[in-house]
Design a protein around this motif. Sequence first.
Motif: not given
Length: 397
Positions: A66, A69, A80-82, A85-86, A285
Amino acid sequence: MLSPRQLFLQHQAQTTDFPLLLEVEKAKGVFMYGPNGERYLDLISGIGVSNVGHRHPKVLQAIHDQLDKYLHLMVYGEIVQTPPAQLAHALAQTLPAGLDNVYFVSSGSEAVEGACKLAKRYTGRTELIAFNNAYHGSTHGSLSLNGSESFKRAFRPLLPDVRHIQHNVLEDLHFITSRTAAVILETVQGEAGVRVPSLEYMQALRERCTEVGALLILDEIQSGFGRTGTFWAFEQFNVVPDILTCAKGMGGGMPIGAFISRQEIMHSLKNDPMLGHITTFGGHPVSCAASLATLRVIQEEDLLTQVNAKANLFKERLVHPAIKGIRNQGLMMAVEFESFDLLKAIIDNAILKGILTDWFLFCDNSMRVAPPLTITLAEIDEACDLIMKAIEEEVGL
């Protein structure tokens, strides 16, 4: 140049007059290491944080991936951040149907604050009910819910319309009424010294809340993420909360918390006023990536099925006339002694032998044993050997 210890004492705010002052240079698995090669077997997991051990390789890899990124981008809930959300999806998969809306925050105290705001906003009521010897954090709102007056009296006035009732006492459930916005309960009381409610009590509490329209908030900040042998401790009581709080062990060593509810309830924070709860760093994140890796480690390494066997080994090995009893739910354990003075001497002696333990805020005659879930049977044997030696040296038996 000043040493780290001198800098710590001169410039870092202190919480007591007698900090441990252990210097740690690195940590891995269940061990922490000092600058001169000292080794400490960690039996408290940073107070319920390092459930998968210190610096688990899969957690580290998720953090590193991470970092390449992005870090913080925007206050919670706008982009929206992965990772968050995951993680929200993965958490929902561990929970009963409908308990699927996650609000990420930065700590357990903030999770409690958000949960109580949510309950008051959704129900339109003001009363909050908590329990004697409860611990929910140290910010003003969560402090108001704590059950020890000694921790609160210096900071009054606190949140109004908070009532405390007796833990695990059926007769006190009548205090929960149509005025009550929420009842907040640690599924297993932590700082009270690992107090486990009865199945009958938990189900009666759930029924009473449903009957009067009060929300049931279960605080799993210490007991969640596998600590008690199921992913969530409430699974063992056949009840489902309206709101769930978690933190500590969910981050794999990174700061994170959450409160979780049904969409219908959670959406009440969106309007009147909008932005009903705001957090800058909630859902960070990197923390979410670490938390998702932690969740997967617990599942993929089958840690849950090992918890009770490891707890039983502690109970088999920690037998001594000075030990008055052991309370536990999985690897959330309290080893009881006659007094704080004796326990403190044993804890200090154990540290000299390389074993880090602690006591409980509201139960200072009991030793906290809550190691990483990854601890091996051989490491448990080593820890128990040294604790027993510390006991024998202090009591002379």
